[in-house]
Design a protein around this motif. Structure first.
Motif, PDB file in Angstrom:
ATOM      1  N   LEU A 133       0.831  -1.203   0.000  1.00 45.98           N
ATOM      2  CA  LEU A 133       0.000   0.000   0.000  1.00 45.98           C
ATOM      3  C   LEU A 133       0.865   1.253   0.000  1.00 45.98           C
ATOM      4  CD1 LEU A 133      -3.119   0.606   0.169  1.00 45.98           C
ATOM      5  CD2 LEU A 133      -2.728   1.040   2.608  1.00 45.98           C
ATOM      6  N   ASN A 134       1.916   1.256   0.825  1.00 40.90           N
ATOM      7  CA  ASN A 134       2.831   2.406   0.882  1.00 40.90           C
ATOM      8  C   ASN A 134       3.543   2.615  -0.442  1.00 40.90           C
ATOM      9  OD1 ASN A 134       2.173   2.898   3.542  1.00 40.90           O
ATOM     10  ND2 ASN A 134       3.879   1.707   4.371  1.00 40.90           N
ATOM     11  N   GLN A 135       3.865   1.515  -1.119  1.00 39.42           N
ATOM     12  CA  GLN A 135       4.526   1.621  -2.416  1.00 39.42           C
ATOM     13  C   GLN A 135       3.624   2.335  -3.431  1.00 39.42           C
ATOM     14  OE1 GLN A 135       7.579   0.851  -3.066  1.00 39.42           O
ATOM     15  NE2 GLN A 135       7.610   1.094  -5.281  1.00 39.42           N
ATOM     16  N   ILE A 136       2.338   1.971  -3.423  1.00 35.13           N
ATOM     17  CA  ILE A 136       1.388   2.634  -4.329  1.00 35.13           C
ATOM     18  C   ILE A 136       1.300   4.119  -4.011  1.00 35.13           C
ATOM     19  CG2 ILE A 136      -1.047   2.763  -5.015  1.00 35.13           C
ATOM     20  CD1 ILE A 136      -1.238  -0.258  -4.493  1.00 35.13           C
ATOM     21  N   ILE A 137       1.220   4.446  -2.721  1.00 35.46           N
ATOM     22  CA  ILE A 137       1.138   5.850  -2.302  1.00 35.46           C
ATOM     23  C   ILE A 137       2.376   6.618  -2.741  1.00 35.46           C
ATOM     24  CG2 ILE A 137       1.081   7.383  -0.294  1.00 35.46           C
ATOM     25  CD1 ILE A 137      -0.584   5.201   1.127  1.00 35.46           C
ATOM     26  N   ASN A 138       3.558   6.045  -2.479  1.00 33.40           N
ATOM     27  CA  ASN A 138       4.816   6.724  -2.831  1.00 33.40           C
ATOM     28  C   ASN A 138       4.950   6.927  -4.339  1.00 33.40           C
ATOM     29  OD1 ASN A 138       5.662   6.896  -0.180  1.00 33.40           O
ATOM     30  ND2 ASN A 138       6.724   4.933  -0.221  1.00 33.40           N
ATOM     31  N   GLU A 139       4.533   5.935  -5.102  1.00 31.76           N
ATOM     32  CA  GLU A 139       4.693   6.021  -6.556  1.00 31.76           C
ATOM     33  C   GLU A 139       3.706   6.991  -7.189  1.00 31.76           C
ATOM     34  OE1 GLU A 139       4.333   2.054  -8.010  1.00 31.76           O
ATOM     35  OE2 GLU A 139       6.480   1.629  -7.815  1.00 31.76           O
ATOM     36  N   THR A 140       2.453   6.926  -6.757  1.00 28.69           N
ATOM     37  CA  THR A 140       1.407   7.676  -7.467  1.00 28.69           C
ATOM     38  C   THR A 140       1.157   9.071  -6.912  1.00 28.69           C
ATOM     39  OG1 THR A 140      -0.315   6.687  -6.076  1.00 28.69           O
ATOM     40  CG2 THR A 140       0.230   5.553  -8.134  1.00 28.69           C
ATOM     41  N   ARG A 161      -6.671   0.051  -7.831  1.00 31.31           N
ATOM     42  CA  ARG A 161      -5.554  -0.727  -7.289  1.00 31.31           C
ATOM     43  C   ARG A 161      -5.354  -0.433  -5.800  1.00 31.31           C
ATOM     44  NH1 ARG A 161       0.466  -0.838  -8.213  1.00 31.31           N
ATOM     45  NH2 ARG A 161       0.356   1.354  -8.789  1.00 31.31           N
ATOM     46  N   PHE A 162      -5.441   0.868  -5.468  1.00 30.57           N
ATOM     47  CA  PHE A 162      -5.274   1.278  -4.076  1.00 30.57           C
ATOM     48  C   PHE A 162      -6.392   0.710  -3.203  1.00 30.57           C
ATOM     49  CE2 PHE A 162      -6.210   4.119  -0.546  1.00 30.57           C
ATOM     50  CZ  PHE A 162      -4.965   4.267   0.047  1.00 30.57           C
ATOM     51  N   GLU A 163      -7.647   0.811  -3.687  1.00 27.91           N
ATOM     52  CA  GLU A 163      -8.798   0.345  -2.911  1.00 27.91           C
ATOM     53  C   GLU A 163      -8.697  -1.162  -2.656  1.00 27.91           C
ATOM     54  OE1 GLU A 163     -13.636   0.897  -3.071  1.00 27.91           O
ATOM     55  OE2 GLU A 163     -12.581   0.297  -4.912  1.00 27.91           O
ATOM     56  N   SER A 164      -8.257  -1.926  -3.643  1.00 26.54           N
ATOM     57  CA  SER A 164      -8.151  -3.369  -3.511  1.00 26.54           C
ATOM     58  C   SER A 164      -7.145  -3.764  -2.434  1.00 26.54           C
ATOM     59  CB  SER A 164      -7.745  -3.983  -4.855  1.00 26.54           C
ATOM     60  OG  SER A 164      -7.510  -5.360  -4.726  1.00 26.54           O
ATOM     61  N   VAL A 165      -5.952  -3.160  -2.484  1.00 26.22           N
ATOM     62  CA  VAL A 165      -4.919  -3.476  -1.487  1.00 26.22           C
ATOM     63  C   VAL A 165      -5.338  -2.979  -0.108  1.00 26.22           C
ATOM     64  CG1 VAL A 165      -2.508  -3.146  -0.830  1.00 26.22           C
ATOM     65  CG2 VAL A 165      -3.101  -3.443  -3.232  1.00 26.22           C
ATOM     66  N   ASN A 166      -5.947  -1.796  -0.059  1.00 26.07           N
ATOM     67  CA  ASN A 166      -6.392  -1.222   1.209  1.00 26.07           C
ATOM     68  C   ASN A 166      -7.425  -2.125   1.883  1.00 26.07           C
ATOM     69  OD1 ASN A 166      -6.431   0.705   3.238  1.00 26.07           O
ATOM     70  ND2 ASN A 166      -8.022   1.915   2.255  1.00 26.07           N
TER      71      ASN A 166
END
Length: 606
Positions: free
Chosen positions: A213-220, A241-246
Motif C-alpha cells: 500500500l505504501n509503495q502505491i502511495i509513494n509512486e502515485t 488498485r489502491f482500494e483493492s490493497v487497502n
C-alpha cells in the motif's frame, strides 16, 4: 505472545550454522570480562533465592499469623516479606548495572575493532559495498550485541536459576502439589504459543500488504508519479488498485485484532483456572486425608510459586529464537571482520626519501573482475617536475589508472614505481603522504574551514593556512564570511559553492605539501569565473611538482609536457598537442568533438 518470539521465514533460511569455532570466537569477546560475568551470575542466583522468600513467608503468614491470630508475628512476617522484596530488587538493580557495563564495554571493543578494520579496507570495498550496509554493521548490528549480552545471555541464566530454585522450594513444601502445579504450566504456555504464532503470521501478512500500500502511495502521489498518472489518465485505475490493497490490509488487520481478543480471553481463563486446580487439589488432599500435614499456607505459597514458574518456562521455550538471532547478529559482524585487507604495507616496508617525484608505469594491467580488464599493458614514465596530461573518452580507465599510484587499487600485472621503488614496497602511510590528490568530487567534513584545512596538517599555523588559501584564490572569500576560517561548511560542504569547495580542497593539498600531484581538474559544472580561479590555483599548485592530470580543458592539455591518450584501458597515442593532431587518430577526434568546443566557448566568454 509478542511477535519477536517467532522467526521469520527469511531468518529460518539464513540461520547460521552453529560450530565450535563460532561459539569460541563469540566467547573471545566475553573472556576479558569473565570476573564481571561471574559477579553478575552470582547476583542472579542470590536474587533468585531471595525471590522465593516472599511466597514462602506468605504461607507462614496464613498458617501461623492469621490462623494462629498472632498480630505480633504478622507484623514481623510482613516486615520480613518487605525486606526480602526490597533486597531482591536492589540486587537486581546492581546486577543490571554491572551487566550494562559489561555489554557497553564489549560494544566499545567491537566498534573499535570494526572501525579500524574498515579503515584498512581497500578503496574497492567502499565502491562496491552499500554505505547503508556498512553503517548497519557498525551501528545496528554491533549495538545489538549489547542486547544479546544484557538480555539473552543473562535471561537464560536468570530463568534457569528461578526455575531451579522454585522447583526445589515447591517439592520441599509438598511434592503432590508441586506435581499438580507443574502439570498446570502447559495449560498456560501452550495456548500462549499457539495463539501467538497465529497472530505473528497475520501480522507478517499485514506488514507485507501495508508495504504494498505504501509503495502505491509513494509512486502515485509523488511529483513525478502523479504527473505520469495524469498524463496517461490512469486516475481510476490507480484508485482501483489502491482500494483493492487497502481492503486486504483492513481484512487482515481485523483478523489479527480479533485473534488478540480471543487470546486475551483464553489467557485470562487459564490464569484463573490454574490456581483453582491447585486449590482443589490442596483441598482434596486436606479434606480426604491424603496429606493431613498439608496446610492452607502451603497451598497459598504453592499458588504464588507456580505463577513464578510461568515466565521462565515461556522464555526458555523461546530460547532457540533468541539464540538464532544472536548468532545471526555475530555472523553478520564476523562476515565484515573476515574481509581480507588486500592493500597493506609489506612486512618489511621501504621508506625512501621521495625527493624527485619520478613516476614509472611498467606494463601495468588492472581489472576489478578477472573477466573484464580495465587497464592493459600500460607503460610510461613521468620525469621529475613534469606534468603529463591523460585524456580519453569516458570510461577509458583514466581515473582507475591514476588511482594505482597511491595504491587505492593494486595492479594485477606489471608495476607502478615512485622514485624507482615499486609502490607496493613502500610503507603505505609514507607513500600516500607524498601524493596529493584533487578530484572533481570534492569532499569536506561537516566542520569549520579551519578543521578541514588542518586535516592535511594538524600543526599548520594561521599564517600558513592563509598563504595556502591565497594561492588557491579562496582567502578573500573566506574573510568575507562572518566567521572567517571558523565558518562551518555543512554536510559535505553543502554551504559552499562548487567552485569554493574545489579551491578549498586545493588549499588543503597545498598544506599537505606533497611531492607528486594527481589531479582530476574537471570544471565543466562551474561558472567561468570559478573555473578560471580554480585553474589559476591548480597552476600554482603544480609548480615544482611531478603531476598526473586527467585533463578536460584544452589550456591544461596545451601546457602539459606530454599527453597520454587512453582508450579502452590502453595508451593508444602519446606526444605533444601538435604531434597528436598530426596523427589524425583518437586525440584528433577528441579535439574535434570536445576540446575545440571548450576552446571556442572560452574565447566567446572573453
Amino acid at each position: 505472545m509478542p511477535p519477536s518470539r517467532f522467526l521469520t521465514e527469511e531468518e529460518k533460511k539464513a540461520a547460521p550454522k552453529i560450530t565450535r569455532a563460532l561459539l569460541s570466537r563469540i566467547f573471545s569477546y566475553l573472556r576479558p570480562y569473565l570476573w564481571q560475568f561471574l559477579l553478575v551470575f552470582a547476583a542472579i542466583l542470590l536474587s533468585a533465592g531471595i525471590g522465593l522468600l516472599p511466597s514462602i513467608i506468605t504461607g507462614r503468614i496464613v498458617d501461623s499469623a492469621l490462623i494462629g491470630k498472632d498480630m505480633q508475628l504478622l507484623i514481623k512476617l510482613l516486615l520480613a516479606a518487605f525486606v526480602t522484596l526490597t533486597l531482591s530488587q536492589v540486587i537486581s538493580v546492581l546486577e543490571s548495572y554491572i551487566n550494562a557495563w559489561i555489554a557497553q564495554r564489549i560494544v566499545f571493543d567491537m566498534k573499535n575493532e570494526m572501525y579500524r578494520h574498515l579503515q584498512d579496507m581497500p578503496h574497492a570495498f567502499f565502491t562496491t559495498e552499500k554505505q547503508g550496509d556498512v553503517i548497519t554493521r557498525m551501528e545496528s548490528d554491533i549495538s545489538g550485541v549489547a542486547q544479546v549480552i544484557s538480555n539473552t545471555l543473562t535471561n537464560v541464566v536468570s530463568n534457569i536459576a528461578i526455575l531451579t530454585t522454585t522447583l526445589i522450594a515447591l517439592f520441599s513444601m509438598s511434592w503432590q502439589l508441586a506435581i499438580v502445579g507443574i502439570v498446570v504450566i502447559p495449560l498456560l504456555v501452550i495456548p500462549s504459543r499457539t495463539v501467538g504464532e497465529t497472530r505473528w503470521k497475520l501480522l507478517t501478512q499485514s506488514r507485507a500488504k501495508q508495504d504494498e500500500l505504501n509503495q502505491i502511495i509513494n509512486e502515485t502521489l509523488s511529483v513525478s508519479g502523479s504527473l505520469l498518472v495524469k498524463l496517461f489518465s490512469k486516475e481510476d485505475y490507480e484508485y482501483g488498485r489502491f482500494e483493492s490493497v487497502n481492503k486486504e490490509v483492513m481484512q487482515i488487520s481485523l483478523k489479527e485484532q480479533r485473534s488478540g481478543k480471543w487470546f486475551r480471553m483464553v489467557m485470562g481463563m487459564f490464569t484463573q483456572v490454574a490456581p483453582l486446580l491447585i486449590y482443589f487439589a490442596g483441598g482434596w488432599f486436606m479434606i480426604e486425608g491424603v496429606n493431613p500435614s498439608l496446610s492452607v499456607g502451603t497451598v497459598t505459597a504453592t499458588v504464588a510459586l507456580i505463577n513464578r514458574l510461568y515466565r521462565p518456562v515461556e522464555q526458555l521455550l523461546n530460547i532457540n529464537v533468541d539464540f538464532t538471532r544472536s548468532l545471526a547478529l555475530f555472523n553478520r559482524i564476523f562476515e565484515y571482520l573476515d574481509r581480507q585487507i588486500a592493500i597493506t604495507s609489506p612486512r618489511v616496508p621501504q621508506r625512501p626519501a621521495v625527493n624527485t617525484g619520478h613516476i614509472e608505469f611498467s606494463h601495468v594491467a588492472f581489472s576489478y573482475t578477472p573477466e573484464v580488464p580495465v587497464i592493459r599493458d600500460v607503460s610510461f614514465t613521468v620525469p621529475p617536475g613534469q606534468m603529463y596530461a591523460i585524456v580519453g573518452p569516458s570510461g577509458s580507465g583514466k581515473s582507475t589508472l591514476v588511482n594505482l599510484l597511491p595504491r587505492l587499487y593494486d595492479v594485477t600485472a606489471g608495476s607502478v614505481k615512485l622514485n624507482y621503488v615499486d609502490v607496493r614496497q613502500y610503507d603505505l602511510d609514507l607513500l600516500r603522504k607524498q601524493i596529493g590528490m584533487v578530484s572533481q568530487e570534492t569532499y569536506l567534513f561537516n566542520g569549520t574551514i579551519r578543521e578541514n584545512l588542518q586535516y592535511a596538517n594538524p600543526d599548520v599555523t594561521q599564517a600558513e593556512m592563509e598563504q595556502a588559501c591565497k594561492m588557491a584564490n579562496i582567502h578573500d572569500a573566506i574573510m568575507g564570511w562572518p566567521n572567517g576560517y571558523d565558518t562551518v561548511v555543512g554536510n559535505r560542504g553543502l554551504k559552499l559553492s562548487g567552485g569554493e569547495k574545489q579551491r578549498l580542497s586545493i588549499a588543503r593539498v597545498m598544506l599537505k605539501n606533497p611531492r607528486v600531484l594527481v589531479l582530476d581538474e574537471a570544471t565543466s559544472a562551474l561558472d567561468s569565473i570559478s573555473e578560471q580561479a580554480i585553474q589559476n590555483a591548480i597552476e600554482k599548485l603544480m609548480v615544482g611538482r611531478t603531476s598526473l592530470v586527467i585533463a578536460h580543458r584544452l589550456s591544461t592539455i596545451l601546457s602539459a609536457n606530454r599527453i597520454l591518450v587512453l582508450k579502452d584501458g590502453v595508451i593508444v597515442e602519446q606526444g605533444t598537442h601538435d604531434e597528436l593532431l598530426s596523427k589524425n587518430g583518437v586525440y584528433r577526434e577528441l579535439y574535434e568533438t570536445q576540446f575545440r568546443l571548450v576552446l571556442e566557448r572560452e574565447e566567446a566568454q572573453k
